[in-house]
Scaffold this motif. Structure first.
Motif, PDB file in Angstrom:
ATOM      1  N   GLY A 174       4.899 -10.441   0.618  1.00 46.52           N
ATOM      2  CA  GLY A 174       5.636 -10.189   1.852  1.00 46.52           C
ATOM      3  C   GLY A 174       5.690  -8.729   2.209  1.00 46.52           C
ATOM      4  O   GLY A 174       6.423  -7.951   1.601  1.00 46.52           O
ATOM      5  N   GLY A 175       4.871  -8.318   3.174  1.00 45.77           N
ATOM      6  CA  GLY A 175       4.903  -6.946   3.664  1.00 45.77           C
ATOM      7  C   GLY A 175       4.436  -5.912   2.660  1.00 45.77           C
ATOM      8  O   GLY A 175       4.884  -4.767   2.690  1.00 45.77           O
ATOM      9  N   LEU A 176       3.553  -6.296   1.767  1.00 49.92           N
ATOM     10  CA  LEU A 176       3.125  -5.367   0.718  1.00 49.92           C
ATOM     11  C   LEU A 176       2.078  -4.378   1.223  1.00 49.92           C
ATOM     12  O   LEU A 176       1.218  -4.714   2.020  1.00 49.92           O
ATOM     13  N   THR A 177       2.185  -3.167   0.734  1.00 54.03           N
ATOM     14  CA  THR A 177       1.219  -2.094   0.972  1.00 54.03           C
ATOM     15  C   THR A 177       0.802  -1.564  -0.396  1.00 54.03           C
ATOM     16  O   THR A 177       1.462  -1.850  -1.402  1.00 54.03           O
ATOM     17  N   PRO A 178      -0.280  -0.782  -0.468  1.00 50.06           N
ATOM     18  CA  PRO A 178      -0.645  -0.214  -1.763  1.00 50.06           C
ATOM     19  C   PRO A 178       0.491   0.582  -2.409  1.00 50.06           C
ATOM     20  O   PRO A 178       0.689   0.522  -3.623  1.00 50.06           O
ATOM     21  N   GLU A 179       1.261   1.290  -1.606  1.00 46.82           N
ATOM     22  CA  GLU A 179       2.377   2.080  -2.145  1.00 46.82           C
ATOM     23  C   GLU A 179       3.452   1.166  -2.744  1.00 46.82           C
ATOM     24  O   GLU A 179       3.980   1.419  -3.824  1.00 46.82           O
TER      25      GLU A 179
END
Length: 68
Positions: free
Chosen positions: A5-10
């Motif tokens: 859910g809404g994941l980014t590399p950071e």
């Protein structure tokens, strides 16, 4: 632990450090518009079940079609 859910590399880096080991990254790698929904297991072998905060058992929904 699986997270999504809404994941980014950071965010994945932070969650990995916190103990997560599996990630759902569909919306990050896809150009398709997101469809916000959840899918809950409501019954197993005829027995009503639910995760905390959900009502167990099947609920009739005329918009859905059983495909088993």
């Amino acid at each position: 632990m699986f997270v999504s859910g809404g994941l980014t590399p950071e965010k994945i880096s932070l969650l990995s450090e916190a103990g997560a080991d599996s990630f759902g990254v569909g919306s990050y790698i896809s150009g398709a518009p997101a469809i916000d929904m959840t899918m809950d297991i409501k019954e197993v072998n005829g027995k009503p079940v639910a995760k905390r905060g959900r009502i167990p058992g099947l609920v009739e929904n005329k918009k859905l079609k059983r495909i088993l």
